[in-house]
Scaffold this motif. Structure first.
Motif: not given
Lengths: 638, 102, 167
Positions: A608-609, A611-614, A616-617, A619-620
């Protein structure tokens, strides 16, 4: 009616089984006379079969057997389909067995009408007797091993049902279970042996298998193994050591059952099958030695065990096992004639002894312990006299039947390997004479041990004494068929050794040394027994027992066979079940069921980690994926 | 003039710079600018191919026209979203707008 | 010969300006650099003799888009605290790796592949007739759809960005 219709002998009792099973309880007298009628018919028909067979028999021309079969089923298609034929095979062995089975069965049936009077489920008893006779007759005339196996199982089932006839008694059901399970262990061996033989020869037909084996069509080790497996079945059914444990317990059944099944007929199925397949044993080196050793060990051990028993039926049971051992020794020496001869005489006098003990039991209101008996001859003269005849026959006193057959067996083993078999067998015979004498004296002679029991005893009715007398006469005269003159007078080609044989008939000649030895053996045994128990005093025997309590305990506890088996089963079965339980709890449940759920949950917890919600992550991730795919594409193309 | 490979390498460099910008910068508007850079690089690539390999029907150039069109529309919308985001959270930092997490 | 040298100058400039967009510390500087970078690409279009496209590029990108971006920058200025914020995000190193990897692959492919067709050094002059024919005849329907798309996008942007009552 000729030998081709021999199957009727089995079909009539089988039909009567169904009639009695379904309608017996509604019939007058619950159908017991119908039972006698059915077996009586088989008894009479067996003479017709005999006459027809003797007509046909011609050893010179090779006419020794009549075979009839029908196409039973075809498995598979085309050329390589397996065609199964079922049928009957009547030869000398079959004829002897017919005579034994129908005679003893008829006597037992008549006896049962008197003995079982007033017992619950009266009609069912007679129904089961019918089924048993039908199966046993089927067994001895089957021409293929499948039919043999089926009848084998059927007689086993009948034995189970009859031992457990008084199923209200816990000991009876336990004994029935024990009998079935013990013989089952042997039956597995039999089945494996049958399958192995089929694999090697492609047929179940006994004649064909023997022919193929004699022509060397089966590999020697393979044949050795398969024959041993088959012999395992014989050991189980005939209660040879180490399978002997079920027979004494089987005495829980009604005494007519003991007489019929566990003395004269079912337990000899093993002897019969070994005799039938003896050519195979001949071809497979070493199997005959094993048969002999098994028989010897059994005869000796059970002889010892019989010395310490106090229940009259148990003494007879151990005696039966021992005599079966004698028969196997004869087979192992390559003399089926001696074995079947002893089978026949033993059937008559052992059934007589059992029925006699049944008469005693019935008269004393179910008192079987010798501690309570004694001096009954005065009160039960007919039973006593016939019992004496049976005992003398069992001990091997000339000129009763047992003498001739036992002598034949000793004669068979004399050429054997240095004569040690002969010596051991002789020792077993001494023991036989001894415990037989002990049995007779303690039951019928001297001072009665229990006054109460003695007062209430009376001779049994006609229905019970008639079979005793009939069998008693047979026990006296049956042995004479060994003589050439007697045989031809009856219509046979000669004495029994000229009728039943392995390779060729041989005429009986008296071997005076051996005959003298037999008489001596019987004499010694009887003398010892009489001396020890004279006047039914147990004084000397008690002193002997106390002289070495250890040995005495061993004997009374039957060499602790039962205890050993129970321990082994406990350890084995429980141990294995612990293993299985462990596997089920830790492998199947914790790892498989719980484990898969936990793995799923835990991996979800870890993943589940992602899914940081960020953004840019994410996109990376996309970019790295693209780069990865590009690299992969280049690498694959290269 | 210059061979085709030159234009391809140039557009590759511009594209990679744009990728770095999208992934590494924190200001949302800057990310948008990097995206514009990437789109331009792609258009350049297409037009180079069209001019060198297909001068009769310059499909690549037409593609570039449409890319420009869509990029313009997209910039408008993206900026509207950024302004919205700024009004909500008073920050134009992409790292801090992370409510849709576990 | 001269055009070649010119091309190299313009190419280098475009790369430098683009690097400036991405690596600059100030967002406003990045925006200015972007204008330059887009203009550089437009110059490339001229070198490829697609004049029409170069014009379109200058007008739309250099004009409209950059203005939009600058407007947005002004509207989303962060708080005027003295502390300069970090410019690079948390995953800068990985971004460098990703970008570098991508660059390597693309350049490798570009150089290694033998491009089909007659790749002469000279791109032929592409007239505007060719372009207009392609745009309005061959790709007429997409053209119309693109215009509808623009309309929708604009309306959407307006709706998204307008201020509610009492905001």
């Amino acid at each position: 009616m000729g030998a081709e219709q021999a199957w009727l002998l089995a079909a009539i009792p089988a039909g009567m089984f169904f009639v009695l099973a379904f309608f017996g309880r509604y019939m007058p007298r619950q159908g017991d006379y119908l039972g006698v009628l059915a077996i009586g018919t088989s008894f009479v028909l067996s003479f017709f079969v005999l006459a027809d067979y003797l007509n046909f028999y011609d050893f010179e021309a090779g006419h020794t057997a009549i075979a009839e079969s029908i196409k039973w089923s075809t498995i598979g298609v085309g050329e390589s389909a397996f065609k199964l034929r079922m049928g009957i095979y009547v030869d000398q062995i079959t004829i002897v067995m017919f005579g034994v089975v129908t005679t003893v069965a008829l006597m037992v049936n008549i006896f049962s009408i008197g003995y079982m009077k007033g017992e619950p489920r009266y009609y069912w008893f007679f129904a089961l007797l019918q089924l048993f006779v039908a199966s046993m007759l089927m067994l001895v005339m089957a021409d293929n091993l499948l039919l043999v196996y089926m009848s084998w199982e059927l007689v086993g089932v009948c034995s189970f049902l009859l031992i457990g006839f008084y199923w209200e008694k816990r000991s009876a059901t336990e004994a029935a279970k024990k009998a079935f399970v013990t013989t089952r262990v042997g039956d597995v061996g039999l089945l494996i042996g049958i399958i192995l033989l089929w694999r090697a020869t492609g047929t179940f037909n006994i004649r064909e298998i023997i022919e193929i084996a004699e022509n060397g069509g089966i590999g020697s080790t393979y044949l050795f193994v398969s024959v041993l497996f088959v012999f395992l079945g014989c050991m189980g059914k005939s209660a040879q050591v180490p399978f002997h444990v079920w027979l004494p317990d089987a005495m829980e059944g009604p005494t007519p059952v003991s007489a019929l099944i566990h003395a004269a007929t079912m337990v000899v199925a093993g002897v019969y099958l070994t005799a039938r397949l003896l050519p195979l044993f001949e071809v497979a080196d070493g199997t005959l030695l094993i048969v002999t050793i098994v028989g010897l060990v059994t005869a000796l051990l059970t002889g010892f065990m019989a010395l310490a028993q106090t229940d009259i039926k148990k003494v007879l049971a151990y005696s039966t096992v021992g005599q079966l051992g004698f028969m196997f020794v004869a087979l192992g020496s390559g003399h089926p004639d001696a074995a079947l001869f002893h089978l026949m005489t033993h059937a008559f006098f052992k059934a007589l002894l059992f029925l006699g003990s049944g008469s005693v039991i019935h008269a004393t209101h179910h008192n079987q312990e010798m501690d309570k008996l004694g001096g009954l001859w005065k009160k039960m003269p007919i039973t006593g006299t016939t019992f004496l005849a049976g005992s003398l026959a069992l001990a091997g006193v000339v000129p009763l039947a047992g003498f001739w057959s036992k002598d034949e067996i000793l004669h068979a083993t004399q050429n054997w390997d240095g004569g040690w078999a002969l010596i051991l067998l002789g020792f077993a015979a001494v023991m036989t004479a001894f415990y037989t004498t002990r049995l007779f004296i303690r039951t019928f002679m001297g001072e009665p041990k229990d006054r109460d029991v003695y007062e209430h005893t009376h001779e049994s009715g006609f229905l019970m004494t008639f079979p005793l007398v009939f069998l008693g006469i047979l026990a006296v005269v049956a042995g004479f068929v060994v003589w050439h003159g007697v045989g031809t007078a009856l219509g046979f080609p000669g004495g029994i050794t000229e009728f039943v044989f392995l390779e060729e008939p041989e005429r009986y000649h008296i071997n005076w040394a051996l005959a003298g030895g037999s008489v001596a053996i019987a004499g010694v045994g009887i003398f010892l027994g009489a001396w020890m128990y004279w006047g039914n005093s147990t004084e000397k025997s008690t002193r002997l027992a106390n002289w070495n309590p250890g040995v005495y305990d061993m004997l009374v506890n039957k060499f602790y066979f039962d205890e050993m088996y129970q321990k082994a089963i406990d350890r084995g079965v429980l141990g294995f079940s612990y293993l299985v339980a462990w596997f089920d709890r830790y492998m199947v449940n914790d790892t498989g069921v719980d484990g898969s759920a936990q793995v799923t949950g835990y991996s979800g917890y870890i993943l589940k980690f992602l899914q940081s919600g960020r953004v840019p992550n994410y996109a990376m991730a996309i970019t790295l994926g693209v780069v990865g795919l590009a690299v992969l594409g280049l690498v694959v193309r290269a | 003039m210059v061979p085709l490979e030159n234009y391809l390498v140039l557009s590759a460099i511009l594209f990679s710079l744009g990728v770095y910008g999208v992934l590494a910068r924190r200001n949302a508007v800057l990310v948008l600018m990097a995206v514009e850079l990437m789109l331009n690089a792609v258009s350049l690539n297409f037009v180079a191919f069209a001019a060198y390999l297909d001068p009769d029907k310059i499909t690549g150039a037409i593609f570039a026209v449409f890319v420009i069109t869509v990029a313009a529309a997209e910039v408008g919308l993206a900026l509207a979203i950024i302004i919205r985001m700024f009004r909500n959270s008073a920050t134009a930092n992409v790292d801090e707008v992370a409510q849709l997490k576990w | 010969m001269a055009t070649e040298v010119l091309w190299w100058i313009f190419a280098a400039a475009t790369v430098a300006l683009s690097a400036g967009v991405v690596f600059s510390r100030s967002v406003l500087h990045s925006a200015i650099f972007l204008i330059g970078s887009l203009a550089g690409v437009g110059a490339m279009y001229v070198f490829l003799t697609v004049d029409f496209l170069a014009l379109v590029q200058f007008l739309i990108y250099g004009g409209a888009v950059t203005v939009l971006i600058l407007l947005a920058l002004m509207l989303t200025r962060q708080g005027a605290t003295g502390v300069p914020e970090a410019v690079s995000g948390s995953q800068a190193p990985f971004a460098a790796i990703a970008g570098g990897g991508l660059l390597a692959i693309l350049m490798g492919v570009a150089v290694a592949v033998k491009w089909p067709g007659d790749v002469s050094d000279k791109p032929s002059h592409i007239s505007i007739e060719v372009m207009s024919k392609a745009l309005f005849v061959d790709y007429g329907p997409p053209f119309i759809i693109a215009s509808v798309l623009l309309l929708v996008a604009l309306v959407g942007a307006i709706i998204l960005a307008r201020q509610e009552e009492g905001e």
